[in-house]
Scaffold this active site. Structure first.
Site, PDB file in Angstrom:
ATOM      1  N   ARG A 199      43.812   1.443 -57.460  1.00 55.49           N
ATOM      2  CA  ARG A 199      43.040   2.326 -58.256  1.00 55.49           C
ATOM      3  C   ARG A 199      44.026   3.483 -58.730  1.00 55.49           C
ATOM      4  O   ARG A 199      43.586   4.711 -58.994  1.00 55.49           O
ATOM      5  CB  ARG A 199      41.774   3.190 -57.625  1.00 55.49           C
ATOM      6  CG  ARG A 199      40.769   2.121 -57.252  1.00 55.49           C
ATOM      7  CD  ARG A 199      39.868   1.849 -58.513  1.00 55.49           C
ATOM      8  NE  ARG A 199      38.691   0.652 -58.327  1.00 55.49           N
ATOM      9  CZ  ARG A 199      37.690   1.304 -57.742  1.00 55.49           C
ATOM     10  NH1 ARG A 199      37.267   2.423 -57.848  1.00 55.49           N
ATOM     11  NH2 ARG A 199      36.842   0.274 -57.778  1.00 55.49           N
TER      12      ARG A 199
ATOM     13  N   ARG B 102      39.239   7.358 -63.076  1.00 58.29           N
ATOM     14  CA  ARG B 102      38.973   8.556 -63.340  1.00 58.29           C
ATOM     15  C   ARG B 102      39.644   9.818 -63.152  1.00 58.29           C
ATOM     16  O   ARG B 102      39.595  10.911 -63.481  1.00 58.29           O
ATOM     17  CB  ARG B 102      37.493   8.634 -62.894  1.00 58.29           C
ATOM     18  CG  ARG B 102      36.601   7.795 -63.731  1.00 58.29           C
ATOM     19  CD  ARG B 102      35.571   7.567 -63.312  1.00 58.29           C
ATOM     20  NE  ARG B 102      35.475   7.031 -61.726  1.00 58.29           N
ATOM     21  CZ  ARG B 102      34.498   6.649 -60.895  1.00 58.29           C
ATOM     22  NH1 ARG B 102      32.959   6.960 -61.505  1.00 58.29           N
ATOM     23  NH2 ARG B 102      34.738   6.086 -59.609  1.00 58.29           N
TER      24      ARG B 102
ATOM     25  N   ARG C  19      38.650   5.885 -71.687  1.00 54.18           N
ATOM     26  CA  ARG C  19      37.004   5.277 -71.115  1.00 54.18           C
ATOM     27  C   ARG C  19      35.992   6.103 -72.031  1.00 54.18           C
ATOM     28  O   ARG C  19      34.902   5.460 -72.271  1.00 54.18           O
ATOM     29  CB  ARG C  19      37.104   5.945 -69.818  1.00 54.18           C
ATOM     30  CG  ARG C  19      35.688   5.722 -68.935  1.00 54.18           C
ATOM     31  CD  ARG C  19      35.405   4.109 -68.865  1.00 54.18           C
ATOM     32  NE  ARG C  19      34.413   4.250 -67.818  1.00 54.18           N
ATOM     33  CZ  ARG C  19      33.179   4.477 -68.183  1.00 54.18           C
ATOM     34  NH1 ARG C  19      32.757   4.566 -69.450  1.00 54.18           N
ATOM     35  NH2 ARG C  19      32.119   4.437 -67.405  1.00 54.18           N
TER      36      ARG C  19
ATOM     37  N   ASP D 252      38.457  -5.817 -62.929  1.00 51.24           N
ATOM     38  CA  ASP D 252      37.711  -5.605 -61.763  1.00 51.24           C
ATOM     39  C   ASP D 252      37.387  -6.718 -60.985  1.00 51.24           C
ATOM     40  O   ASP D 252      37.138  -7.783 -61.650  1.00 51.24           O
ATOM     41  CB  ASP D 252      35.944  -4.870 -62.158  1.00 51.24           C
ATOM     42  CG  ASP D 252      35.550  -3.991 -60.952  1.00 51.24           C
ATOM     43  OD1 ASP D 252      35.975  -2.913 -60.663  1.00 51.24           O
ATOM     44  OD2 ASP D 252      34.643  -4.921 -60.352  1.00 51.24           O
TER      45      ASP D 252
ATOM     46  N   TYR E 246      28.866  -8.833 -52.390  1.00 46.78           N
ATOM     47  CA  TYR E 246      28.442  -8.095 -53.612  1.00 46.78           C
ATOM     48  C   TYR E 246      27.216  -9.005 -54.206  1.00 46.78           C
ATOM     49  O   TYR E 246      26.196  -8.650 -54.774  1.00 46.78           O
ATOM     50  CB  TYR E 246      29.489  -7.993 -54.621  1.00 46.78           C
ATOM     51  CG  TYR E 246      30.267  -6.739 -54.422  1.00 46.78           C
ATOM     52  CD1 TYR E 246      29.444  -5.305 -54.865  1.00 46.78           C
ATOM     53  CD2 TYR E 246      31.491  -6.724 -54.017  1.00 46.78           C
ATOM     54  CE1 TYR E 246      30.040  -4.457 -54.808  1.00 46.78           C
ATOM     55  CE2 TYR E 246      32.160  -5.455 -53.908  1.00 46.78           C
ATOM     56  CZ  TYR E 246      31.368  -4.328 -54.163  1.00 46.78           C
ATOM     57  OH  TYR E 246      31.868  -2.948 -53.907  1.00 46.78           O
TER      58      TYR E 246
HETATM   59  O1  CP3 Z   1      43.647  -0.464 -59.156  1.00 46.43           O
HETATM   60  C1  CP3 Z   1      43.638  -0.355 -60.405  1.00 46.43           C
HETATM   61  O2  CP3 Z   1      44.012   0.447 -61.050  1.00 46.43           O
HETATM   62  C2  CP3 Z   1      43.195  -1.434 -61.239  1.00 46.43           C
HETATM   63  C3  CP3 Z   1      41.849  -1.801 -61.490  1.00 46.43           C
HETATM   64  C4  CP3 Z   1      40.646  -1.791 -60.436  1.00 46.43           C
HETATM   65  C5  CP3 Z   1      39.262  -1.476 -60.788  1.00 46.43           C
HETATM   66  N1  CP3 Z   1      38.546  -2.010 -59.741  1.00 46.43           N
HETATM   67  C6  CP3 Z   1      39.082  -0.563 -61.830  1.00 46.43           C
HETATM   68  C7  CP3 Z   1      37.836   0.169 -61.569  1.00 46.43           C
HETATM   69  C8  CP3 Z   1      40.774  -2.719 -59.411  1.00 46.43           C
HETATM   70  C9  CP3 Z   1      41.798  -3.355 -58.650  1.00 46.43           C
HETATM   71  C10 CP3 Z   1      39.302  -2.706 -58.794  1.00 46.43           C
HETATM   72  C11 CP3 Z   1      39.146  -3.538 -57.551  1.00 46.43           C
HETATM   73  C12 CP3 Z   1      37.772  -3.419 -56.958  1.00 46.43           C
HETATM   74  N2  CP3 Z   1      36.313  -3.302 -57.964  1.00 46.43           N
HETATM   75  C13 CP3 Z   1      37.353  -3.370 -55.567  1.00 46.43           C
HETATM   76  C14 CP3 Z   1      38.307  -3.680 -54.613  1.00 46.43           C
HETATM   77  C15 CP3 Z   1      38.851  -2.260 -54.302  1.00 46.43           C
HETATM   78  C16 CP3 Z   1      38.196  -1.556 -53.437  1.00 46.43           C
HETATM   79  O3  CP3 Z   1      37.722  -0.422 -53.883  1.00 46.43           O
HETATM   80  O4  CP3 Z   1      37.602  -1.982 -52.263  1.00 46.43           O
HETATM   81  C17 CP3 Z   1      35.791  -3.137 -55.528  1.00 46.43           C
HETATM   82  C18 CP3 Z   1      35.159  -3.173 -54.318  1.00 46.43           C
HETATM   83  C19 CP3 Z   1      35.552  -3.136 -56.936  1.00 46.43           C
HETATM   84  C20 CP3 Z   1      34.036  -3.109 -57.414  1.00 46.43           C
HETATM   85  C21 CP3 Z   1      33.745  -1.644 -57.989  1.00 46.43           C
HETATM   86  N3  CP3 Z   1      34.097  -1.362 -59.489  1.00 46.43           N
HETATM   87  C22 CP3 Z   1      32.898  -0.403 -57.577  1.00 46.43           C
HETATM   88  C23 CP3 Z   1      32.641  -0.476 -56.177  1.00 46.43           C
HETATM   89  C24 CP3 Z   1      33.229   0.377 -58.727  1.00 46.43           C
HETATM   90  C25 CP3 Z   1      32.238   1.672 -58.448  1.00 46.43           C
HETATM   91  C26 CP3 Z   1      33.109   2.683 -57.840  1.00 46.43           C
HETATM   92  C27 CP3 Z   1      33.810   3.769 -58.654  1.00 46.43           C
HETATM   93  O5  CP3 Z   1      34.817   3.990 -58.230  1.00 46.43           O
HETATM   94  O6  CP3 Z   1      33.286   3.836 -59.634  1.00 46.43           O
HETATM   95  C28 CP3 Z   1      33.694  -0.311 -59.783  1.00 46.43           C
HETATM   96  C29 CP3 Z   1      34.190   0.316 -60.975  1.00 46.43           C
HETATM   97  C30 CP3 Z   1      35.328   0.507 -61.355  1.00 46.43           C
HETATM   98  N4  CP3 Z   1      36.493  -0.280 -61.211  1.00 46.43           N
HETATM   99  C31 CP3 Z   1      36.259   1.917 -61.858  1.00 46.43           C
HETATM  100  C32 CP3 Z   1      37.386   1.381 -62.213  1.00 46.43           C
HETATM  101  C33 CP3 Z   1      38.613   2.385 -62.892  1.00 46.43           C
HETATM  102  C34 CP3 Z   1      35.447   3.000 -62.369  1.00 46.43           C
HETATM  103  C35 CP3 Z   1      34.760   2.682 -63.554  1.00 46.43           C
HETATM  104  C36 CP3 Z   1      34.666   3.926 -64.528  1.00 46.43           C
HETATM  105  O7  CP3 Z   1      35.363   4.320 -65.273  1.00 46.43           O
HETATM  106  O8  CP3 Z   1      33.426   4.458 -64.550  1.00 46.43           O
END
Ligand code: CP3
Length: 365
Positions: free
Chosen positions: A44, A48, A57, A93, A170
């Site tokens: 990540r 944000r 965003r 994602d 999920y």
């Molecule tokens: O790592 C990176 O910089 C690359 C991008 C990336 C995202 N999600 C962007 C994202 C990666 C590799 C992921 C993987 C991901 N997504 C996982 C595995 C890693 C982990 O955290 O265990 C999972 C479980 C997800 C599912 C997911 N996507 C969730 C649970 C959420 C909400 C939580 C949150 O942080 O808001 C997301 C949204 C998400 N994926 C965001 C980003 C940057 C936030 C979205 C926003 O800008 O509002």
């Protein structure tokens, strides 16, 4: 597009092997070869906590951002520019792969992912579309091609996918995962439908990751974020065959990192997938677990992301501890034990990257 331009270095593409991603610090670590500094990237790393991310965003919803290769490329490159990390990870994602299967996915502000038609019955499983995901996910491959072209040739690009189990979790939970009661009940109660579901997801992940590698991803990471909810016996019986099948196909195409949380009791089984790198979360004692794995795989991790919310003294102390635990062995990729939290001060993230580069060094054992 100034970010893109600052990475464009067309001349570098024609330089010899020495300057290609395959000889980069992270690739050396994936092959457990010595490197003059410990490489670092962060799960990540684009998110944000960055002002620049929030700016991009503000132009688009999260899913739109993922589906717009120009914007997704811009975001992929932000951490390379701002933090000096040793790899980029494509901005996407893990849940995107579910859409072509017929899943209605949305991200609600403050709530995370929501699936409006979760899998709850056996017939829900058999009603999932068994389609090729390559065409509907072509935007991800476009982002990879664009990012690869924009990155310096010696900086690796990481592609990724969810693991079949975490994707199934999920799908069945429908969004927020709690203790996975629904997922595990389904798994115990309907073994045939479970194996159909896991096979379908495995095939989709194989196609997705292979296509990512063809499009220019140098390394891939498989996120099995919720694996730690399984006992070793259940992992072995209900999940490992599919994880093995997935890794068996991709590991010869690109070094493969297998990451999960709360996996200390599962690491021996994860190793059986024959992935080149195992990602540890912060609960793991890196030196102990690596030793138990007989140093036969490379290790990624494992600073607690919450350390980055504290002060420099604590960041120093904990980073030094992890580097000491790795003992300078070849094959350590520094990372957090899970993703960067949105409330993290970016200066602490920059500080960590510099610190690891300054202190970390791997030598031949
Ligand atoms: O790592 C990176 O910089 C690359 C991008 C990336 C995202 N999600 C962007 C994202 C990666 C590799 C992921 C993987 C991901 N997504 C996982 C595995 C890693 C982990 O955290 O265990 C999972 C479980 C997800 C599912 C997911 N996507 C969730 C649970 C959420 C909400 C939580 C949150 O942080 O808001 C997301 C949204 C998400 N994926 C965001 C980003 C940057 C936030 C979205 C926003 O800008 O509002």
């Amino acid at each position: 597009m100034s970010t893109l331009n600052s990475h464009s270095n067309i001349a570098e593409h024609s330089i010899g092997l020495k300057d290609t991603a395959s000889n980069s610090s992270i690739m050396l670590a994936c092959r457990q070869q010595a490197c003059s500094y410990t490489p670092i990237w962060l799960m990540r790393q684009a998110g944000r906590y960055m002002t620049s991310y929030r700016k991009v965003r503000s132009k688009a919803e999260f899913l739109e951002l993922c589906k717009n290769p120009d914007l997704a490329t811009e975001v992929t490159l932000l951490p390379v520019d701002e933090l000096g990390v040793d790899a980029a990870i494509i901005f996407a994602d893990i849940l995107l792969i579910l859409e072509p299967l017929g899943v209605q996915l949305r991200f609600a502000a403050g709530e995370g992912p929501i699936i409006d038609n979760p899998v709850r019955t056996e017939s829900d499983v058999y009603n999932l579309q068994q389609v090729s995901v390559a065409d509907p996910l072509s935007y991800v491959f476009d982002t990879i091609r664009k990012s690869r072209r924009a990155l310096k040739s010696d900086l690796p690009l990481i592609g990724f996918s969810g693991a079949p189990f975490t994707l199934a979790a999920y799908l069945i939970e429908g969004g927020k995962v709690g203790n996975l009661a629904r997922t595990k009940t389904f798994m115990y109660k309907y073994p045939d439908a479970w194996s159909h579901l896991l096979s379908l997801l495995t095939n989709a992940c194989i196609e997705y990751l292979s296509e990512q590698i063809k499009s220019g991803a140098d390394i891939v990471q498989i996120f099995d974020s919720w694996l730690g909810y399984l006992s070793p016996a259940d992992f072995n019986q209900y999940v490992l065959p599919y994880s093995k099948m997935l890794v068996a196909t991709v590991k010869d195409l690109a070094p493969t990192i297998y990451f999960g949380t709360d996996t200390c009791s599962l690491l021996d089984l994860i190793k059986q997938t024959e992935c080149q790198v195992i990602g540890l979360d912060w609960r793991a004692d890196l030196s102990l677990e690596w030793e138990k794995l007989d140093y036969q795989v490379a290790i990624q991790g494992n600073l607690d992301p919450i350390v980055l919310l504290s002060d420099r003294e604590n960041i120093d102390r904990q980073t030094k501890r992890i580097l000491a635990q790795a003992q300078g062995r070849p094959g350590h990729i520094f990372n957090l034990g899970h993703g960067v939290l949105p409330e993290t001060p970016i200066d602490n993230v920059k500080y960590l990257v510099e610190l690891v580069h300054k202190l970390g060094r791997t030598t031949k054992q």
